[in-house]
Design a protein around this motif. Structure first.
Motif, short mmCIF file in Angstrom:
data_model
loop_
_atom_site.label_atom_id
_atom_site.label_comp_id
_atom_site.label_asym_id
_atom_site.label_seq_id
_atom_site.Cartn_x
_atom_site.Cartn_y
_atom_site.Cartn_z
N TYR A 3 -13.89 41.65 99.95
CA TYR A 3 -15.32 41.89 100.19
C TYR A 3 -15.62 43.39 100.13
O TYR A 3 -16.58 43.81 99.49
CB TYR A 3 -15.71 41.33 101.55
N LEU A 4 -14.80 44.21 100.80
CA LEU A 4 -15.04 45.66 100.83
C LEU A 4 -14.84 46.29 99.45
O LEU A 4 -15.49 47.28 99.12
CB LEU A 4 -14.11 46.32 101.86
N GLU A 5 -13.96 45.70 98.64
CA GLU A 5 -13.80 46.20 97.27
C GLU A 5 -15.05 45.92 96.46
O GLU A 5 -15.49 46.76 95.66
CB GLU A 5 -12.58 45.55 96.61
N GLU A 6 -15.65 44.74 96.66
CA GLU A 6 -16.91 44.42 95.97
C GLU A 6 -18.02 45.38 96.36
O GLU A 6 -18.91 45.67 95.56
CB GLU A 6 -17.34 42.99 96.32
N GLN A 7 -17.97 45.88 97.62
CA GLN A 7 -18.96 46.84 98.09
C GLN A 7 -18.63 48.27 97.68
O GLN A 7 -19.32 49.20 98.07
CB GLN A 7 -19.07 46.77 99.63
N ARG A 8 -17.54 48.43 96.91
CA ARG A 8 -17.11 49.76 96.42
C ARG A 8 -16.74 50.71 97.54
O ARG A 8 -16.94 51.93 97.45
CB ARG A 8 -18.19 50.39 95.53
N VAL A 9 -16.19 50.14 98.60
CA VAL A 9 -15.71 50.97 99.71
C VAL A 9 -14.26 51.36 99.50
O VAL A 9 -13.83 52.44 99.89
CB VAL A 9 -15.87 50.21 101.05
N LEU A 10 -13.47 50.47 98.87
CA LEU A 10 -12.04 50.71 98.71
C LEU A 10 -11.56 50.11 97.40
O LEU A 10 -12.27 49.37 96.72
CB LEU A 10 -11.27 50.11 99.90
N SER A 11 -10.31 50.45 97.06
CA SER A 11 -9.62 49.81 95.93
C SER A 11 -8.31 49.25 96.43
O SER A 11 -7.74 49.75 97.42
CB SER A 11 -9.39 50.80 94.79
N ARG A 12 -7.83 48.21 95.78
CA ARG A 12 -6.58 47.56 96.20
C ARG A 12 -5.51 47.73 95.13
O ARG A 12 -5.77 47.57 93.95
CB ARG A 12 -6.81 46.07 96.46
N GLN A 13 -4.28 48.04 95.60
CA GLN A 13 -3.14 48.15 94.69
C GLN A 13 -1.88 47.68 95.40
O GLN A 13 -1.52 48.26 96.44
CB GLN A 13 -2.91 49.59 94.19
N TYR A 14 -1.24 46.66 94.89
CA TYR A 14 0.09 46.25 95.34
C TYR A 14 0.24 46.17 96.86
O TYR A 14 1.10 46.79 97.47
CB TYR A 14 1.17 47.20 94.78
#
Length: 271
Positions: A47-58
């Protein structure tokens, strides 16, 4: 046990606070910290990635500078808290205007009132992943990438045909001397029409916008019935705004700290 939306929002705010202090954090670490499953944390991070707050990696999450704004995640947290407070001022049966502001559009997901109609020129409403029971009406109009605002004669003609109970407008700047201002040339005309065609005017603006002056004015401070902002606004700023016509100001906090969130509820959250 299923948890309320307010509790889930509080956990997500706390995740942002942790990222503010660390920059990067692992999924397993967050799951242990909050006493929830890694699946729950992945949902939160998604959800927070969709809001452009964070990015996810591994298996990790990294804080972004959302929308390129220098004020970073504190502004995101403030805007979410402001949206939650503003939604409390939507009543059963209201017809409301919401402009192209990212803070204003977040109000929709927090509306709990019934039989509400939202009229907006913000095309991002189509991307909302959490919906209230409100009916949504898009104004139509011209869209120029990368903005998702609908402007021009089509948008203005739609707004002209409606008398709204309230409008909820975001701004680029709000100052005692220059009033309500926007940085984008096509949008102020629609904002001004929303002010004209609504009975109550609510402005949603985080503390970084207070005292700021942008290029295009669309309203004055004496048109503001309610300003919802955050606790970063000073008493002096509030006094100046009221002296220049703002009727009421509500300052919201940014929610519980990560440790307080864990201490308040030790039982497992939703699976």
């Amino acid at each position: 046990m299923k948890r309320s939306k307010a509790y889930i929002d509080a956990r997500r705010d706390a995740i942002i606070a942790i990222l503010e202090s660390k920059g990067q954090v692992g999924v397993a670490e967050l799951a242990e910290h909050f006493g929830v499953s890694t699946l729950t944390i992945r949902r939160d991070l998604g959800y927070l990635e969709e809001q452009r707050v964070l990015s996810r990696q591994y298996g990790t999450a990294t804080l972004l500078n959302p929308l390129g704004r220098p004020s970073g995640s504190r502004q995101v947290r403030a805007n979410k808290a402001i949206a939650r407070e503003a939604a409390k001022h939507v009543n059963d049966g209201d017809c409301i205007f919401i402009n192209a502001s990212s803070t204003a559009i977040s109000i929709i997901s927090n509306i709990t009132a019934q039989d509400v109609t939202v009229v907006t020129n913000n095309a991002k409403v189509l991307l909302l992943t959490e919906h209230s029971s409100a009916s949504i009406v898009l104004t139509g109009g011209e869209i120029r990438p990368p903005k998702a605002s609908m402007t021009g004669e089509f948008a203005l003609e739609c707004v002209k045909r409606i008398t709204a109970t309230k409008c909820f407008l975001g701004v680029t700047g709000l100052s005692p001397a220059y009033g309500l201002t926007s940085a984008t040339a096509p949008e102020p005309a629609v904002n001004a029409m929303m002010l004209e065609r609504s009975r109550m005017h609510v402005i949603v603006a985080d503390s970084s916008k207070i005292g700021k002056i942008s290029s295009f004015q669309f309203g004055s401070t004496d048109e503001v019935d309610l300003l919802v902002t955050d606790s970063g606004v000073t008493d002096e700023q509030v006094e100046q705004l009221k002296e220049n016509g703002v009727s009421e100001v509500i300052r919201v906090g940014l929610g519980p700290s990560p440790m307080r969130l864990v201490e308040e509820e030790k039982r497992p959250l939703e699976p």
